[in-house]
Scaffold this motif. Sequence first.
Motif, PDB file in Angstrom:
ATOM      1  N   HIS A  34       0.929  -1.184  -0.158  1.00 14.13           N
ATOM      2  CA  HIS A  34      -0.074   0.061   0.089  1.00 14.13           C
ATOM      3  C   HIS A  34       1.021   1.300  -0.090  1.00 14.13           C
ATOM      4  O   HIS A  34       2.105   1.293   0.217  1.00 14.13           O
ATOM      5  CB  HIS A  34      -1.015   0.034   1.262  1.00 14.13           C
ATOM      6  N   SER A  38      -2.580   5.158  -2.377  1.00 11.97           N
ATOM      7  CA  SER A  38      -3.463   3.720  -2.866  1.00 11.97           C
ATOM      8  C   SER A  38      -3.411   2.455  -2.053  1.00 11.97           C
ATOM      9  O   SER A  38      -2.668   2.456  -1.243  1.00 11.97           O
ATOM     10  CB  SER A  38      -2.873   3.087  -4.567  1.00 11.97           C
ATOM     11  N   TYR A  40      -4.464  -1.952  -1.857  1.00 12.48           N
ATOM     12  CA  TYR A  40      -4.603  -2.992  -2.932  1.00 12.48           C
ATOM     13  C   TYR A  40      -5.338  -4.052  -1.983  1.00 12.48           C
ATOM     14  O   TYR A  40      -5.082  -4.135  -0.908  1.00 12.48           O
ATOM     15  CB  TYR A  40      -3.075  -3.499  -3.366  1.00 12.48           C
ATOM     16  N   GLN A  49      -6.571  -2.259  -7.385  1.00 13.53           N
ATOM     17  CA  GLN A  49      -5.937  -1.165  -6.681  1.00 13.53           C
ATOM     18  C   GLN A  49      -7.171  -0.122  -6.643  1.00 13.53           C
ATOM     19  O   GLN A  49      -7.929   0.132  -7.584  1.00 13.53           O
ATOM     20  CB  GLN A  49      -4.576  -0.508  -7.728  1.00 13.53           C
ATOM     21  N   THR A  51      -7.396   4.131  -5.731  1.00 15.01           N
ATOM     22  CA  THR A  51      -6.511   5.363  -5.603  1.00 15.01           C
ATOM     23  C   THR A  51      -7.335   6.385  -4.844  1.00 15.01           C
ATOM     24  O   THR A  51      -8.522   6.451  -5.051  1.00 15.01           O
ATOM     25  CB  THR A  51      -6.084   5.597  -6.754  1.00 15.01           C
ATOM     26  N   TRP A  61      -9.992   3.193  -9.642  1.00 20.37           N
ATOM     27  CA  TRP A  61      -9.801   1.912  -9.115  1.00 20.37           C
ATOM     28  C   TRP A  61      -9.315   1.007 -10.500  1.00 20.37           C
ATOM     29  O   TRP A  61      -9.966   1.246 -11.933  1.00 20.37           O
ATOM     30  CB  TRP A  61     -11.108   0.999  -8.527  1.00 20.37           C
TER      31      TRP A  61
END
Length: 351
Positions: A34, A38, A40, A49, A51, A61
Amino acid sequence: MSTISSTDPYTTIRAVPLETIIGAIGGVRDVHHHSLESAYYHTAFGKLQVTTTASGLPQLWRFWSGSLAGTGGRGAIDFVLHTGLVTDLHGARDYLTSFVGTVVPAASTSPSEATLDQPFRPVPRAFDAAANWQAVKAYLVGERKLPESLIRAIAGQPHPIVYAGWGTKFGHYLIFPMRHPSDSQTHTGAILRWCDVGDPPERWFGGAKAAKAVGSRDVKGWWQVGPYGAETLIVTESPIDALSLWAGLSSEDRETTRIVATGGASRLTAPGIFANATKIFSAQDRDAAGEAQAEQMATDVVAAGLSISVQRLRPPQGAKDWNDAWRAGPSVVRRCLARQMYPDLDYGLSR
């Protein structure tokens, strides 16, 4: 929390934090990968992911692996459409509205853990009528041997008491929505039944084939077949047992009878569940758990201030539950019901 103020409902639901719905696709946060911008997640579709954006704005995403590798978008509407949680814009609006204003789970908490205490969210359904019917028919008629005409009539109601789920997770289940009679359109929970081959994965309700959706509230509503307020009340453990008994009733008795399924709950706690009842039958399974639930139900009836003697309606010998009995011989179920509901007539059938 979303800070957007807009008269356009789609603007608001587009900004629903993705972290609050990622659990619906089996998402678990990758705590080892991470950044400040972002986060994950490992999901059923691959690595995702998400953001961070300015407060209240739709998040970005993107899937980096798996079946959706390369797929990306902005905001919650794009996300639920691409992952199959809903099938169209109308479904996205219905699904996401209840998430508006929810708080993003803490970074150290997995989405599956964070949803345990959340309010109930409507379970995504198959909006295609043909696909919905095929799924319902395949399981209830094909597997459970219930009459096709009866199930078709139930599934075709404006607010059906059973429908097929939709999406990577719920697409494997039939959904039995729980409601309160004061608001038949609002679900207070859902009883789920796995209808696919094999067993569910452990991450879905611990691998249980019969479960309740997260957030279901037994104190707010229940599942039943038959008219609310009917004078004869029968209580079973599962909706499939309830439908098996419903199939065994005469058309006349269906007008004055309702059958409630507890979905595994040991008590009947929703206000109004005993309203207008003059006859009550406990039709739980023929096993130790069923007997305990039947005893508890009799206690609950007394606690509700009713002077009604609860009658035990056990499945016939050799059958654990009422669907077992139905598949073994529908005529036996019909005779059991007739004998219990009309004890002055002699049907010559032993338990």
